[in-house]
Structures are given as structure tokens and as C-alpha cells.
Design a protein around this motif. Structure first.
Motif, PDB file in Angstrom:
ATOM      1  N   THR A  12       8.957  49.352 -11.059  1.00 24.90           N
ATOM      2  CA  THR A  12      10.100  50.220 -10.801  1.00 24.90           C
ATOM      3  C   THR A  12      11.372  49.410 -10.561  1.00 24.90           C
ATOM      4  OG1 THR A  12       9.863  50.259  -8.387  1.00 24.90           O
ATOM      5  CG2 THR A  12       8.554  51.860  -9.651  1.00 24.90           C
ATOM      6  N   GLU A  13      12.489  50.132 -10.533  1.00 25.49           N
ATOM      7  CA  GLU A  13      13.774  49.482 -10.275  1.00 25.49           C
ATOM      8  C   GLU A  13      13.786  48.817  -8.901  1.00 25.49           C
ATOM      9  OE1 GLU A  13      16.526  52.673 -10.795  1.00 25.49           O
ATOM     10  OE2 GLU A  13      16.381  52.641 -12.991  1.00 25.49           O
ATOM     11  N   TRP A  14      13.209  49.477  -7.905  1.00 27.43           N
ATOM     12  CA  TRP A  14      13.193  48.895  -6.557  1.00 27.43           C
ATOM     13  C   TRP A  14      12.238  47.709  -6.456  1.00 27.43           C
ATOM     14  CZ3 TRP A  14      13.623  53.165  -2.204  1.00 27.43           C
ATOM     15  CH2 TRP A  14      14.893  53.727  -2.274  1.00 27.43           C
ATOM     16  N   ASN A  15      11.161  47.701  -7.270  1.00 23.03           N
ATOM     17  CA  ASN A  15      10.307  46.517  -7.318  1.00 23.03           C
ATOM     18  C   ASN A  15      11.127  45.299  -7.714  1.00 23.03           C
ATOM     19  OD1 ASN A  15       7.418  48.222  -8.755  1.00 23.03           O
ATOM     20  ND2 ASN A  15       7.880  47.833  -6.626  1.00 23.03           N
ATOM     21  N   LYS A  24       9.528  56.982  -0.429  1.00 26.64           N
ATOM     22  CA  LYS A  24      10.718  57.189  -1.236  1.00 26.64           C
ATOM     23  C   LYS A  24      10.383  56.762  -2.659  1.00 26.64           C
ATOM     24  CE  LYS A  24      14.340  56.928   2.279  1.00 26.64           C
ATOM     25  NZ  LYS A  24      15.607  56.252   2.706  1.00 26.64           N
ATOM     26  N   ASP A  25      11.341  56.878  -3.564  1.00 25.54           N
ATOM     27  CA  ASP A  25      10.985  56.667  -4.960  1.00 25.54           C
ATOM     28  C   ASP A  25      12.103  55.979  -5.729  1.00 25.54           C
ATOM     29  OD1 ASP A  25       8.930  56.948  -6.821  1.00 25.54           O
ATOM     30  OD2 ASP A  25       9.817  58.728  -7.707  1.00 25.54           O
ATOM     31  N   SER A  26      11.735  55.322  -6.809  1.00 26.80           N
ATOM     32  CA  SER A  26      12.712  54.825  -7.777  1.00 26.80           C
ATOM     33  C   SER A  26      12.086  54.906  -9.156  1.00 26.80           C
ATOM     34  CB  SER A  26      13.141  53.388  -7.443  1.00 26.80           C
ATOM     35  OG  SER A  26      12.079  52.473  -7.619  1.00 26.80           O
ATOM     36  N   LYS A  27      12.920  54.875 -10.171  1.00 20.29           N
ATOM     37  CA  LYS A  27      12.453  55.075 -11.540  1.00 20.29           C
ATOM     38  C   LYS A  27      11.699  53.854 -12.068  1.00 20.29           C
ATOM     39  CE  LYS A  27      16.148  58.261 -12.905  1.00 20.29           C
ATOM     40  NZ  LYS A  27      17.278  58.498 -13.864  1.00 20.29           N
ATOM     41  N   LEU A  28      10.819  54.114 -13.016  1.00 20.05           N
ATOM     42  CA  LEU A  28      10.189  53.019 -13.732  1.00 20.05           C
ATOM     43  C   LEU A  28      11.228  52.284 -14.557  1.00 20.05           C
ATOM     44  CD1 LEU A  28       6.893  54.557 -15.206  1.00 20.05           C
ATOM     45  CD2 LEU A  28       7.229  53.439 -12.992  1.00 20.05           C
ATOM     46  N   THR A  29      11.101  50.967 -14.626  1.00 21.95           N
ATOM     47  CA  THR A  29      11.927  50.179 -15.532  1.00 21.95           C
ATOM     48  C   THR A  29      11.379  50.326 -16.952  1.00 21.95           C
ATOM     49  OG1 THR A  29      10.529  48.230 -15.269  1.00 21.95           O
ATOM     50  CG2 THR A  29      12.384  48.476 -13.727  1.00 21.95           C
ATOM     51  N   GLU A  30      12.094  49.760 -17.907  1.00 17.29           N
ATOM     52  CA  GLU A  30      11.600  49.762 -19.290  1.00 17.29           C
ATOM     53  C   GLU A  30      10.258  49.042 -19.365  1.00 17.29           C
ATOM     54  OE1 GLU A  30      13.001  48.182 -23.732  1.00 17.29           O
ATOM     55  OE2 GLU A  30      14.465  48.340 -22.110  1.00 17.29           O
ATOM     56  N   LEU A  31      10.139  47.924 -18.631  1.00 21.16           N
ATOM     57  CA  LEU A  31       8.866  47.206 -18.597  1.00 21.16           C
ATOM     58  C   LEU A  31       7.792  48.069 -17.947  1.00 21.16           C
ATOM     59  CD1 LEU A  31       7.030  44.764 -18.917  1.00 21.16           C
ATOM     60  CD2 LEU A  31       8.007  43.820 -16.803  1.00 21.16           C
ATOM     61  N   GLU A  33       7.500  51.291 -17.914  1.00 24.27           N
ATOM     62  CA  GLU A  33       7.045  52.292 -18.871  1.00 24.27           C
ATOM     63  C   GLU A  33       6.122  51.654 -19.915  1.00 24.27           C
ATOM     64  OE1 GLU A  33      10.342  54.386 -20.534  1.00 24.27           O
ATOM     65  OE2 GLU A  33      10.870  55.365 -18.633  1.00 24.27           O
ATOM     66  N   SER A  34       6.477  50.466 -20.365  1.00 21.24           N
ATOM     67  CA  SER A  34       5.628  49.764 -21.337  1.00 21.24           C
ATOM     68  C   SER A  34       4.256  49.460 -20.748  1.00 21.24           C
ATOM     69  CB  SER A  34       6.296  48.471 -21.795  1.00 21.24           C
ATOM     70  OG  SER A  34       7.476  48.727 -22.520  1.00 21.24           O
ATOM     71  N   GLN A  35       4.230  49.036 -19.493  1.00 17.91           N
ATOM     72  CA  GLN A  35       2.953  48.730 -18.844  1.00 17.91           C
ATOM     73  C   GLN A  35       2.026  49.941 -18.849  1.00 17.91           C
ATOM     74  OE1 GLN A  35       4.682  47.475 -15.154  1.00 17.91           O
ATOM     75  NE2 GLN A  35       4.491  45.296 -15.626  1.00 17.91           N
ATOM     76  N   ALA A  36       2.595  51.122 -18.582  1.00 19.44           N
ATOM     77  CA  ALA A  36       1.794  52.349 -18.578  1.00 19.44           C
ATOM     78  C   ALA A  36       1.303  52.690 -19.981  1.00 19.44           C
ATOM     79  CB  ALA A  36       2.623  53.495 -18.005  1.00 19.44           C
ATOM     80  N   ILE A  37       2.178  52.529 -20.961  1.00 20.10           N
ATOM     81  CA  ILE A  37       1.793  52.805 -22.347  1.00 20.10           C
ATOM     82  C   ILE A  37       0.688  51.858 -22.796  1.00 20.10           C
ATOM     83  CG2 ILE A  37       2.594  52.726 -24.743  1.00 20.10           C
ATOM     84  CD1 ILE A  37       5.355  53.692 -23.619  1.00 20.10           C
ATOM     85  N   TRP A  38       0.806  50.575 -22.425  1.00 23.25           N
ATOM     86  CA  TRP A  38      -0.231  49.596 -22.778  1.00 23.25           C
ATOM     87  C   TRP A  38      -1.581  49.985 -22.190  1.00 23.25           C
ATOM     88  CZ3 TRP A  38       3.314  45.086 -20.859  1.00 23.25           C
ATOM     89  CH2 TRP A  38       4.328  44.865 -21.800  1.00 23.25           C
ATOM     90  N   ALA A  59       4.574  57.412  -9.871  1.00 19.65           N
ATOM     91  CA  ALA A  59       3.160  57.528 -10.235  1.00 19.65           C
ATOM     92  C   ALA A  59       2.951  58.617 -11.274  1.00 19.65           C
ATOM     93  CB  ALA A  59       2.326  57.814  -8.986  1.00 19.65           C
ATOM     94  N   MET A  60       3.618  59.759 -11.104  1.00 19.80           N
ATOM     95  CA  MET A  60       3.473  60.856 -12.061  1.00 19.80           C
ATOM     96  C   MET A  60       3.968  60.442 -13.448  1.00 19.80           C
ATOM     97  SD  MET A  60       2.016  63.576 -10.793  1.00 19.80           S
ATOM     98  CE  MET A  60       2.565  64.891 -11.895  1.00 19.80           C
ATOM     99  N   LYS A  61       5.091  59.722 -13.496  1.00 22.03           N
ATOM    100  CA  LYS A  61       5.603  59.249 -14.786  1.00 22.03           C
ATOM    101  C   LYS A  61       4.618  58.277 -15.429  1.00 22.03           C
ATOM    102  CE  LYS A  61       8.660  58.666 -18.074  1.00 22.03           C
ATOM    103  NZ  LYS A  61       8.952  59.755 -19.038  1.00 22.03           N
ATOM    104  N   THR A  62       4.034  57.398 -14.614  1.00 24.24           N
ATOM    105  CA  THR A  62       3.031  56.463 -15.119  1.00 24.24           C
ATOM    106  C   THR A  62       1.839  57.222 -15.685  1.00 24.24           C
ATOM    107  OG1 THR A  62       3.692  54.762 -13.510  1.00 24.24           O
ATOM    108  CG2 THR A  62       1.502  54.554 -14.492  1.00 24.24           C
ATOM    109  N   ALA A  63       1.387  58.245 -14.967  1.00 20.17           N
ATOM    110  CA  ALA A  63       0.245  59.048 -15.422  1.00 20.17           C
ATOM    111  C   ALA A  63       0.542  59.717 -16.757  1.00 20.17           C
ATOM    112  CB  ALA A  63      -0.099  60.103 -14.365  1.00 20.17           C
ATOM    113  N   GLU A  64       1.746  60.254 -16.898  1.00 19.65           N
ATOM    114  CA  GLU A  64       2.124  60.921 -18.146  1.00 19.65           C
ATOM    115  C   GLU A  64       2.142  59.947 -19.316  1.00 19.65           C
ATOM    116  OE1 GLU A  64       5.872  62.578 -17.116  1.00 19.65           O
ATOM    117  OE2 GLU A  64       5.013  64.109 -15.783  1.00 19.65           O
TER     118      GLU A  64
END
Length: 213
Positions: A12-15, A24-31, A33-38, A59-64
Motif C-alpha cells: 500500500t501507499e502507507w507501506n 485505518k486504510d490506504s490504497k494499494l500501490t501499482e506494485l 495490485e500486481s502482487q495480488a494479480i500474480w 484487503a478487499m481490493k487484494t481479494a478482488e
């Protein structure tokens, strides 16, 4: 046999910023999102019956993204959210090191001693997530279950299944973004057959080790 496929959300961006997230939450980075797709691509031949995700956005975005275009239900679960970090949430590690050095040391080195105002202890997280995973195992007995969650939750589940003490929660492999853990459950046996695996990363660039929760 029941199989639990357990993973952590993508980067994520905060990572990247070195900022603690907690609940609290922050969005997935481009990487991220790629990690989840992989990971989704690596599991394409595995028959996943249900995906159960922490209700946190990352987490929900990763699951999707792991699910992709497969017809698999994703169930949102509040009890699989990350440890609640009180006033630390959204703060940088460097900020916390300045105002709470002893508590920060306990968090990473002596989890059984860690305690801050308005935040969860590791024991409270352990109780929350292990009670929930037992409900999941009862509801989906004999199924292949993918759980998408967070670093402390993952470590709590490993501690539980390996019968370790809270003080040893951080021992063993670090839980990198979208690392894969597999537990086989048959009768009274709970056995890890894979832990902290990132072989779905196509290059070393995909491996982003961070200790942000």
C-alpha cells in the motif's frame, strides 16, 4: 480435508511511506495490485470455494484482484481486520520511535508486553482472529478457503496453528505482501504445507519487504 489459503494484502501507499495503518486504510500501490494479480494467476488451477477477506479496503481490493474473473464469492469479515493501533494509526515509524520508544520496542520484540492506550494487545487480536477462523472452518468444512488479511492477523494464525506463545509471535518467516500460506486441516490435525511463499513474484522487484501493519 479442509485447506486454508491465507495471504496478506498487497503493498500500500502507507507501506511505502513507512506509516502504520492498523484499522485505518490506504490504497494499494501499482506494485501492490500486481502482487495480488500474480497470486491470482498462480492459483488459477486451484478450486477456491470461497474467499473471506478482512473488511479493510486494502484487503478487499487484494481479494478482488486475486479472484480476477472467476466466479467466487468474496465475504467481508470485520474480525479479520488488522490490529487496532490506537493513536499510532497513520503515524510514521520515526514519529512513534520518538514519542513511544519503549512501546515500539515491545511491539516488535516483546509482543506479550506490548500495550498502548486505546489500542488492542496482541492477545486480544489473537483471541479475535482465532475464534473467527474456527467459525470459518466449521462453516466451510471440507472446502478450499482463501483468507485475505494482514500481517499481525497472519502471524496470530500461525502462532495459533503452531501452538506457540504470544511472545514468539514474530518468529519465523516474515509475511511479505501477498505471500501464500497453506494449512491442511483433517480431523484434529492442522498442518502448514506452505508458509510465507512468494514464488508467484516474477522478479525480485516484486519482493517488497516491509514491517508496516
Amino acid at each position: 480435508m479442509t485447506r486454508l489459503y491465507i495471504t496478506r494484502h498487497g503493498q500500500t501507499e502507507w507501506n511505502v511511506e513507512g506509516r502504520l495503518q492498523g484499522q485505518k486504510d490506504s490504497k494499494l500501490t501499482e506494485l501492490g495490485e500486481s502482487q495480488a494479480i500474480w497470486l491470482g494467476e498462480s492459483l488459477k488451477d486451484v478450486e477456491i470455494d470461497i474467499i473471506i477477506s478482512s473488511s479493510s479496503g486494502r484487503a478487499m481490493k487484494t481479494a478482488e484482484l486475486i479472484r480476477g474473473n472467476r466466479d467466487i464469492e468474496i465475504m467481508s469479515n470485520d474480525n479479520l481486520r488488522e490490529i487496532h493501533l490506537g493513536e499510532w494509526e497513520g503515524q510514521l515509524h520515526l514519529e512513534i520511535e520518538k514519542h513511544s520508544p519503549d512501546e515500539q520496542k515491545n511491539f516488535w520484540n516483546f509482543p506479550h508486553l506490548y500495550k498502548i492506550k486505546d489500542g488492542e494487545t496482541f492477545q486480544q487480536v489473537f483471541d479475535r482472529v482465532t475464534n473467527e477462523i474456527e467459525r470459518v472452518l466449521l462453516d466451510f468444512q471440507g472446502k478450499n478457503i482463501l483468507v485475505v488479511t494482514h500481517a499481525v492477523v497472519l502471524k496470530s494464525l500461525i502462532t495459533y496453528f503452531e501452538n506457540k506463545e504470544i511472545k514468539d509471535l514474530w518468529s519465523g518467516k516474515f509475511m511479505n505482501s501477498t505471500c501464500l500460506n497453506i494449512v491442511e486441516i483433517k480431523n484434529d490435525s492442522r498442518k502448514f504445507v506452505l508458509q510465507g511463499d512468494t514464488s508467484h513474484y516474477p522478479t525480485e522487484e516484486g519482493l517488497y519487504s516491509n514491517n508496516n501493519c
